[in-house]
Scaffold this active site. Structure first.
Site, PDB file in Angstrom:
ATOM      1  N   GLN A 274       0.830  -1.199   0.000  1.00 23.30           N
ATOM      2  CA  GLN A 274       0.000   0.000   0.000  1.00 23.30           C
ATOM      3  C   GLN A 274       0.867   1.253   0.000  1.00 23.30           C
ATOM      4  O   GLN A 274       1.918   1.303   0.642  1.00 23.30           O
ATOM      5  CB  GLN A 274      -0.919   0.004   1.216  1.00 23.30           C
ATOM      6  CG  GLN A 274      -2.047  -1.010   1.140  1.00 23.30           C
ATOM      7  CD  GLN A 274      -3.111  -0.630   0.136  1.00 23.30           C
ATOM      8  OE1 GLN A 274      -3.254   0.525  -0.245  1.00 23.30           O
ATOM      9  NE2 GLN A 274      -3.881  -1.624  -0.300  1.00 23.30           N
ATOM     10  N   TYR A 303      -6.386 -11.936  -3.874  1.00 15.38           N
ATOM     11  CA  TYR A 303      -5.556 -10.818  -4.334  1.00 15.38           C
ATOM     12  C   TYR A 303      -4.710 -10.352  -3.139  1.00 15.38           C
ATOM     13  O   TYR A 303      -4.680  -9.185  -2.792  1.00 15.38           O
ATOM     14  CB  TYR A 303      -6.410  -9.675  -4.887  1.00 15.38           C
ATOM     15  CG  TYR A 303      -7.499 -10.106  -5.834  1.00 15.38           C
ATOM     16  CD1 TYR A 303      -7.233 -10.289  -7.187  1.00 15.38           C
ATOM     17  CD2 TYR A 303      -8.794 -10.335  -5.379  1.00 15.38           C
ATOM     18  CE1 TYR A 303      -8.241 -10.695  -8.066  1.00 15.38           C
ATOM     19  CE2 TYR A 303      -9.804 -10.735  -6.244  1.00 15.38           C
ATOM     20  CZ  TYR A 303      -9.523 -10.913  -7.582  1.00 15.38           C
ATOM     21  OH  TYR A 303     -10.527 -11.312  -8.435  1.00 15.38           O
ATOM     22  N   GLU A 327      -2.634 -14.983  -4.849  1.00 15.71           N
ATOM     23  CA  GLU A 327      -2.069 -13.804  -5.491  1.00 15.71           C
ATOM     24  C   GLU A 327      -1.630 -14.175  -6.906  1.00 15.71           C
ATOM     25  O   GLU A 327      -1.013 -15.226  -7.120  1.00 15.71           O
ATOM     26  CB  GLU A 327      -0.878 -13.275  -4.699  1.00 15.71           C
ATOM     27  CG  GLU A 327      -0.026 -12.229  -5.389  1.00 15.71           C
ATOM     28  CD  GLU A 327      -0.813 -11.002  -5.841  1.00 15.71           C
ATOM     29  OE1 GLU A 327      -0.545 -10.500  -6.951  1.00 15.71           O
ATOM     30  OE2 GLU A 327      -1.692 -10.550  -5.082  1.00 15.71           O
ATOM     31  N   ASP A 370      -9.308  -8.014  -2.058  1.00 20.65           N
ATOM     32  CA  ASP A 370      -8.613  -6.744  -2.296  1.00 20.65           C
ATOM     33  C   ASP A 370      -8.134  -6.725  -3.742  1.00 20.65           C
ATOM     34  O   ASP A 370      -6.938  -6.779  -4.027  1.00 20.65           O
ATOM     35  CB  ASP A 370      -7.439  -6.602  -1.322  1.00 20.65           C
ATOM     36  CG  ASP A 370      -6.745  -5.248  -1.428  1.00 20.65           C
ATOM     37  OD1 ASP A 370      -7.297  -4.356  -2.116  1.00 20.65           O
ATOM     38  OD2 ASP A 370      -5.669  -5.088  -0.847  1.00 20.65           O
ATOM     39  N   CYS A 397     -10.106  -0.065  -4.407  1.00 22.69           N
ATOM     40  CA  CYS A 397      -9.399   1.177  -4.729  1.00 22.69           C
ATOM     41  C   CYS A 397     -10.082   1.947  -5.854  1.00 22.69           C
ATOM     42  O   CYS A 397      -9.563   2.971  -6.291  1.00 22.69           O
ATOM     43  CB  CYS A 397      -7.944   0.899  -5.089  1.00 22.69           C
ATOM     44  SG  CYS A 397      -7.724  -0.170  -6.524  1.00 22.69           S
TER      45      CYS A 397
END
Length: 440
Positions: A274, A303, A327, A370, A397
């Site tokens: 992040q 993710y 991932e 995410d 996001c």
């Protein structure tokens, strides 16, 4: 209306600006056509230069070059290269990356809330009031928060950034949105010839930064070593070859040491973390409170990146529980394996989320999502519904992709129980959110 033979990039208009739009734009109209204007504010009368448009285009894009009637929420921009008005006077475009810098911080958050509400209504059919929370009460005017920064290098070897939606490079001599450790490297003083890009990661915990040099084709090893030698210690320096997906150490480490809520992480230059200095703490707190993982539960972290959420989820479910950590990026997945080594309850899988879920047949108690800016998508939402978790924690996001995915969940019988929106990208149009979804 101008003729098709005119150069629309040179066309200037006087417009009255209305509502904010997703993507850092504001809506105006010219002879019935929508014009998406950057660097403006609702209620302003502005002179703009069209940057993208033509007689057959459904809409036009434009940059503000002069403010004729200013909003009371307009402030001096904190970063000259990103100031559209200064750039226009100099006859060049502003750099991207601080497109809300001309707006008072409280108004930025009000506009982001309005944009989020509009996306929820338009894409998910949800009417909900939204407030945007600062990451830190002491936000210093929305400056000094970026722990990651990426720069281009212009043909003369100077540090530069791209203009918005353009290959044009604008030299820069500071980055006020970045944490001090990035600016203290003073990369703009270096001759960066034979590089095409420079990326910097400077952890919020004060550990040594990492500088990634991305070389141009044919760059000599001696030249790269010379550049590395001029970068101040204790920064590590590495070379990243994107076409080969290869990271080579020149000095120090090829990774940085991050930490969050008692967990330690190593993140390589190719890995993800992040950007805001407080984002890991803020988002981890929201995830743990929203999902409330319990000992013995089966949880999926999708993710998952380098394991920011996986580590505290694994600690919460304990040895009797299980966490599936998925991932897609090979490099970031390797980071996760190192960070989660020793947590036997965690299964780390590298691959596309939809492919992994199709092979995973166990029921899940809870899920953390995410996804990247494009969102999770219908297939993943339907797959998760079939795993019968009682709660999904969705970190997003992008409000548009989140609202679209929320619509998929709602049609399957889920309920949006809690929603928090965070200002983790001050002075830009971006925002981050966390939603708690439960079965209705």
């Amino acid at each position: 209306m101008p003729q098709a033979t005119e150069r629309y990039s040179d066309l200037e208009l006087e417009l009255t600006v209305s509502a904010p739009a997703h993507g850092g734009h504001f809506v105006a109209r010219h002879e019935g056509r929508v014009v998406f204007v950057r660097h403006a504010l609702p209620g302003e009368r502005v002179r703009v230069r069209v940057t993208d448009g033509g007689p057959d285009a459904g809409f036009w894009r434009a940059d503000t070059v002069e403010v004729l009637e200013a909003s009371p929420h307009r402030v001096a921009h904190p970063w000259a290269p990103a100031d559209a008005l200064l750039a226009a006077r100099a006859g060049k475009p502003p750099v991207g990356g601080a497109e809300f810098g001309h707006i008072a911080l409280a108004e930025q958050r009000a506009l982001k809330a309005a944009i989020f509400e509009e996306q929820l209504h338009r894409l998910a059919g949800v009417e909900r009031s939204v407030s945007v929370e600062p990451a830190d009460a002491n936000d210093d005017g929305g400056l000094g928060w970026r722990t990651r920064a990426a720069f281009a290098v212009d043909p003369s070897g100077r540090l530069a950034m791209n203009a918005h939606r353009s290959d044009q490079l604008i030299p820069v001599t500071d980055m006020p949105l970045a944490v001090p450790a990035i600016n203290e490297l003073r990369l703009w003083e270096q001759d960066l010839s034979q590089l095409v890009r420079v990326e910097v990661a400077a952890p919020a915990n004060g550990s040594a930064p990492l500088v990634l040099l991305v070389p141009a084709e044919g760059a000599s090893p001696r030249r790269l070593a010379a550049i590395a030698g001029r970068i101040p210690a204790p920064a590590s320096v590495a070379v990243w070859q994107p076409e080969e997906q290869r990271l080579t150490r020149l000095r120090g480490r090829t990774w940085v040491a991050e930490s969050c809520r008692g967990h330690e992480y190593r993140v390589t230059g190719e890995g993800f973390w992040q950007i805001h200095r407080l984002a890991p703490q803020v988002l981890t707190g929201a995830v743990l409170a929203g999902v409330d993982p319990q000992p013995g539960q089966r949880v999926a972290d999708l993710y998952a990146g380098a394991g920011l959420f996986t580590a505290p989820l694994g600690a919460a479910v304990g040895p009797s529980g299980a966490v599936l950590s998925v991932e897609g990026s090979p490099g970031t997945s390797r980071d996760a394996r190192k960070n989660l080594h020793g947590m036997e309850q965690v299964q780390i899988v590298q691959g596309k989320v939809e492919n992994v879920l199709s092979r995973h047949h166990d029921r899940l108690d809870a899920v953390v999502l995410d996804p990247p800016r494009a969102g999770a998508g219908r297939k993943v939402v339907e797959q998760l519904h079939g795993k019968r978790p009682s709660v999904v924690g969705y970190v997003a996001c992008d409000p548009a992709s989140f609202a679209r995915d929320l619509g998929y969940f709602l049609k399957l019988g889920w309920e949006l129980q809690d929603l928090r929106v965070f200002d983790l990208y001050p002075n830009t149009h971006h925002m981050e959110s966390f939603a708690r979804l439960v079965r209705a």
